[in-house]
Design a protein around this motif. Structure first.
Motif, PDB file in Angstrom:
ATOM      1  N   SER A  63       1.375 -46.183  -7.861  1.00  0.00           N
ATOM      2  CA  SER A  63       2.064 -46.718  -6.685  1.00  0.00           C
ATOM      3  C   SER A  63       2.642 -48.101  -6.966  1.00  0.00           C
ATOM      4  O   SER A  63       3.747 -48.415  -6.513  1.00  0.00           O
ATOM      5  N   TYR A 115       5.718 -47.497  -9.029  1.00  0.00           N
ATOM      6  CA  TYR A 115       6.748 -46.871  -8.184  1.00  0.00           C
ATOM      7  C   TYR A 115       7.395 -47.907  -7.264  1.00  0.00           C
ATOM      8  O   TYR A 115       8.622 -47.983  -7.162  1.00  0.00           O
ATOM      9  N   ALA A 149      10.461 -39.799  -6.809  1.00  0.00           N
ATOM     10  CA  ALA A 149       9.263 -39.376  -6.076  1.00  0.00           C
ATOM     11  C   ALA A 149       8.531 -38.268  -6.824  1.00  0.00           C
ATOM     12  O   ALA A 149       7.293 -38.242  -6.866  1.00  0.00           O
ATOM     13  N   MET A 150       9.279 -37.355  -7.433  1.00  0.00           N
ATOM     14  CA  MET A 150       8.656 -36.279  -8.207  1.00  0.00           C
ATOM     15  C   MET A 150       7.979 -36.843  -9.458  1.00  0.00           C
ATOM     16  O   MET A 150       6.886 -36.414  -9.824  1.00  0.00           O
ATOM     17  N   TYR A 166       6.789 -39.847  -9.709  1.00  0.00           N
ATOM     18  CA  TYR A 166       5.615 -40.557  -9.186  1.00  0.00           C
ATOM     19  C   TYR A 166       4.435 -39.610  -9.013  1.00  0.00           C
ATOM     20  O   TYR A 166       3.314 -39.932  -9.405  1.00  0.00           O
ATOM     21  N   VAL A 167       4.679 -38.443  -8.439  1.00  0.00           N
ATOM     22  CA  VAL A 167       3.606 -37.464  -8.242  1.00  0.00           C
ATOM     23  C   VAL A 167       3.000 -37.062  -9.586  1.00  0.00           C
ATOM     24  O   VAL A 167       1.781 -36.921  -9.718  1.00  0.00           O
ATOM     25  N   PHE A 173      11.216 -49.142  -7.654  1.00  0.00           N
ATOM     26  CA  PHE A 173      12.096 -48.835  -6.531  1.00  0.00           C
ATOM     27  C   PHE A 173      12.744 -50.113  -5.995  1.00  0.00           C
ATOM     28  O   PHE A 173      13.933 -50.129  -5.666  1.00  0.00           O
ATOM     29  N   VAL A 214      16.424 -40.599  -4.732  1.00  0.00           N
ATOM     30  CA  VAL A 214      15.113 -40.803  -4.117  1.00  0.00           C
ATOM     31  C   VAL A 214      14.154 -39.685  -4.509  1.00  0.00           C
ATOM     32  O   VAL A 214      12.977 -39.931  -4.779  1.00  0.00           O
ATOM     33  N   LEU A 215      14.644 -38.451  -4.557  1.00  0.00           N
ATOM     34  CA  LEU A 215      13.787 -37.295  -4.826  1.00  0.00           C
ATOM     35  C   LEU A 215      13.233 -37.294  -6.249  1.00  0.00           C
ATOM     36  O   LEU A 215      12.039 -37.057  -6.450  1.00  0.00           O
TER      37      LEU A 215
END
Length: 173
Positions: free
Chosen positions: A118, A121, A102-103, A105-106, A125, A98-99
């Motif tokens: 988004s 992502y 997310a990184m 994505y940022v 996901f 998950v991490l």
């Protein structure tokens, strides 16, 4: 590396909890000390017209540094320190699954903006973690981000970041 045995008889390998506590406490201690030192440079004392600009940050940094020093001491030398495994490799893989996205994505938001990043992502996901079909995932991702675009950009007139590459420039917003 430490190891414990699970109820299933499987040996858990990983870092002990007190080691993680000590590392985090050391990092927080350094941050607290930096705040204290920088606050003194700003003027942590009392001036003729009241407290200096570093007065409040100095004492907050001091409290943080002292608290971190106590936690560090307990983690390293405390008689009741927790030596159980903090996280094993199986649990760590779940967290990283998950991490890491997310990184990424940022990072992607910087180039493609919130809406496009988004949508990508959410779709990825749903496909990878949720095991949904790519058609359902893309439809859901586009629908959600279209709704957010309409809500923020059109109705509330609050522009959100569109990214350095401007993939939505053709919409005129």
């Amino acid at each position: 590396m430490a190891h414990d045995e699970e109820a299933s008889g499987e040996i858990r390998r990983g870092v002990a909890t007190n080691v993680v506590e000590a590392v985090v406490a050391a990092i927080v201690l350094v941050v607290g000390l930096v705040v204290v030192i920088q606050s003194r440079a700003l003027g942590a004392g009392w001036t003729t017209d009241g407290p200096g600009s570093g007065y409040f940050p100095f004492y907050v940094g001091l409290i943080v540094a002292i608290s971190a020093a106590f936690v560090l001491y307990q983690a390293v030398f405390g008689k009741n320190r927790n030596t159980e495994i903090f996280v094993d490799t199986k649990q760590l893989k779940l967290v990283l699954s998950v991490l890491v996205p997310a990184m990424v994505y940022v990072l992607v938001v910087q180039f493609l903006g919130l809406y496009v990043a988004s949508a990508i992502y959410i779709a990825l996901f749903m496909i990878v973690m949720g095991k949904y079909s790519w058609v359902k995932s893309v439809i859901a991702a586009v629908a959600i981000n279209t709704w957010f675009f309409l809500m923020f950009e059109v109705w509330f007139k609050v522009p959100l970041f569109k990214g350095a590459l401007g993939p939505l420039d053709f919409l005129g917003y």
